[in-house]
Design a protein around this motif. Structure first.
Motif, PDB file in Angstrom:
ATOM      1  N   ASN A 187       5.603  12.081  75.234  1.00 58.22           N
ATOM      2  CA  ASN A 187       5.766  10.723  75.744  1.00 58.22           C
ATOM      3  C   ASN A 187       4.563   9.879  75.356  1.00 58.22           C
ATOM      4  N   THR A 188       4.837   8.632  74.972  1.00 56.33           N
ATOM      5  CA  THR A 188       3.776   7.725  74.556  1.00 56.33           C
ATOM      6  C   THR A 188       3.285   6.902  75.742  1.00 56.33           C
ATOM      7  N   TYR A 189       1.979   6.875  75.932  1.00 54.79           N
ATOM      8  CA  TYR A 189       1.366   6.121  77.015  1.00 54.79           C
ATOM      9  C   TYR A 189       0.536   4.982  76.427  1.00 54.79           C
ATOM     10  N   LEU A 190       0.772   3.771  76.950  1.00 60.45           N
ATOM     11  CA  LEU A 190       0.104   2.577  76.432  1.00 60.45           C
ATOM     12  C   LEU A 190      -0.628   1.859  77.560  1.00 60.45           C
ATOM     13  N   PRO A 191      -1.712   1.146  77.239  1.00 52.75           N
ATOM     14  CA  PRO A 191      -2.368   0.314  78.251  1.00 52.75           C
ATOM     15  C   PRO A 191      -1.398  -0.760  78.747  1.00 52.75           C
ATOM     16  N   LEU A 192      -1.127  -0.772  80.029  1.00 53.13           N
ATOM     17  CA  LEU A 192      -0.113  -1.661  80.592  1.00 53.13           C
ATOM     18  C   LEU A 192      -0.431  -3.131  80.348  1.00 53.13           C
ATOM     19  N   LYS A 193      -1.691  -3.484  80.472  1.00 55.74           N
ATOM     20  CA  LYS A 193      -2.102  -4.876  80.281  1.00 55.74           C
ATOM     21  C   LYS A 193      -1.817  -5.342  78.856  1.00 55.74           C
ATOM     22  N   ALA A 194      -2.105  -4.470  77.882  1.00 60.19           N
ATOM     23  CA  ALA A 194      -1.882  -4.826  76.481  1.00 60.19           C
ATOM     24  C   ALA A 194      -0.404  -5.010  76.189  1.00 60.19           C
ATOM     25  N   VAL A 195       0.425  -4.142  76.763  1.00 54.81           N
ATOM     26  CA  VAL A 195       1.867  -4.260  76.567  1.00 54.81           C
ATOM     27  C   VAL A 195       2.379  -5.545  77.213  1.00 54.81           C
ATOM     28  N   GLY A 196       1.882  -5.843  78.416  1.00 51.22           N
ATOM     29  CA  GLY A 196       2.293  -7.073  79.092  1.00 51.22           C
ATOM     30  C   GLY A 196       1.930  -8.307  78.291  1.00 51.22           C
ATOM     31  N   ASN A 197       0.722  -8.332  77.726  1.00 50.35           N
ATOM     32  CA  ASN A 197       0.305  -9.470  76.904  1.00 50.35           C
ATOM     33  C   ASN A 197       1.189  -9.604  75.670  1.00 50.35           C
ATOM     34  N   ALA A 198       1.540  -8.469  75.053  1.00 51.18           N
ATOM     35  CA  ALA A 198       2.376  -8.503  73.854  1.00 51.18           C
ATOM     36  C   ALA A 198       3.778  -9.002  74.165  1.00 51.18           C
ATOM     37  N   LEU A 199       4.262  -8.721  75.373  1.00 47.69           N
ATOM     38  CA  LEU A 199       5.610  -9.141  75.774  1.00 47.69           C
ATOM     39  C   LEU A 199       5.608 -10.491  76.485  1.00 47.69           C
ATOM     40  N   GLY A 200       4.433 -11.042  76.706  1.00 47.55           N
ATOM     41  CA  GLY A 200       4.358 -12.312  77.418  1.00 47.55           C
ATOM     42  C   GLY A 200       4.633 -12.173  78.909  1.00 47.55           C
ATOM     43  N   THR A 201       4.346 -10.987  79.458  1.00 45.92           N
ATOM     44  CA  THR A 201       4.590 -10.715  80.873  1.00 45.92           C
ATOM     45  C   THR A 201       3.268 -10.489  81.584  1.00 45.92           C
TER      46      THR A 201
END
Length: 252
Positions: free
Chosen positions: A57-71
């Motif tokens: 399973n791939t784990y990503l920094p939540l903040k970075a993913v949110g910024n990339a998705l505009g969330t």
């Protein structure tokens, strides 16, 4: 040799101090991934906070993913929790909108245009999302049409083929709820023919669900048009006939 003994003593002390909690502790061994990750066509990467793999399973920094998705991703210090998107304490509002009250609302049934017995009031927000004003008669009629529980009748208007109204109110349960001996609020449960899908609306003060307001000062409530019908298993669309000033609905 002294360093080794010192380290050994420290390790024994830590182990002894935490042995009572050993069953509650679980180690997770993650490895840095080497494959790229793309979010909406852009690669997401960071040397400081790399993506990791744990048991496939791939784990990503939540903040970075949110910024990339505009969330928005925030840590709520007061409540001790992570919040993704709008905080549940911050109720969303429609804001700027375009009304379609200059159009006559009609429904296309088998190639014929019928005027609603109770016409919906439709608006569109700045993002292009449609809403319609919450009115129990309107919602009951729209749901009944979607589930083919309606009747039609003739009209004297030569520009339409008749009117449509609900036959029965078989797709809603409304309830009066008490918060005190004198205070009440209404709730509504709309469902499909076999009651496997539903849309819930609660008008409990400060805790409303399923509806949205234009702003903090508005008393009117709106339903997200596509979300409402899709949650009941229906799809609705409409076209604007500018020559006849009609908004023509259709259900699929």
């Amino acid at each position: 040799m002294k360093k080794f003994v010192s380290g050994l003593v420290i390790g024994i002390a830590i182990t002894s101090a935490t042995s009572a909690y050993a069953e509650q502790i679980k180690d997770y061994v993650l490895t840095k991934i080497e494959y790229p990750i793309f979010v909406n066509g852009s690669e997401l990467k960071s040397d400081e906070l790399p993506a990791l793999n744990y048991q496939g399973n791939t784990y990503l920094p939540l903040k970075a993913v949110g910024n990339a998705l505009g969330t928005k991703v925030n840590w709520n210090q007061q409540l001790g929790r992570v919040e993704i998107g709008d905080s549940p304490d911050v109720k969303p509002k429609i804001g700027v909108y375009t009304p379609y009250n200059q159009y006559v609302q009609v429904i296309n049934i088998n190639g014929k245009n019928y005027i609603f017995n109770y016409a919906p009031f439709v608006i569109k927000d700045s993002s292009g999302k449609y809403f319609f004003r919450f009115d129990t008669e309107v919602v009951n009629l729209l749901v009944s049409i979607g589930f083919k529980d309606y009747i039609t009748g003739p009209s004297e208007n030569p520009y339409i083929d008749g009117y449509v109204e609900t036959r029965n109110r078989n797709f809603v349960e409304d309830k009066t709820n008490y918060t005190s001996i004198t205070e009440t609020y209404r709730s509504y449960r709309y469902f499909n023919t076999d009651k496997t899908k539903e849309y819930l609306i609660s008008l409990k003060p400060n805790e409303e669900k399923g509806v949205i307001k234009i702003d903090d000062f508005s008393l009117e409530r709106y339903l997200p048009l596509n979300d409402f019908f899709e949650q009941l298993g229906m799809k609705v669309s409409f076209v604007l006939d500018d020559s006849k000033k009609m908004m023509i609905w259709s259900f699929k």
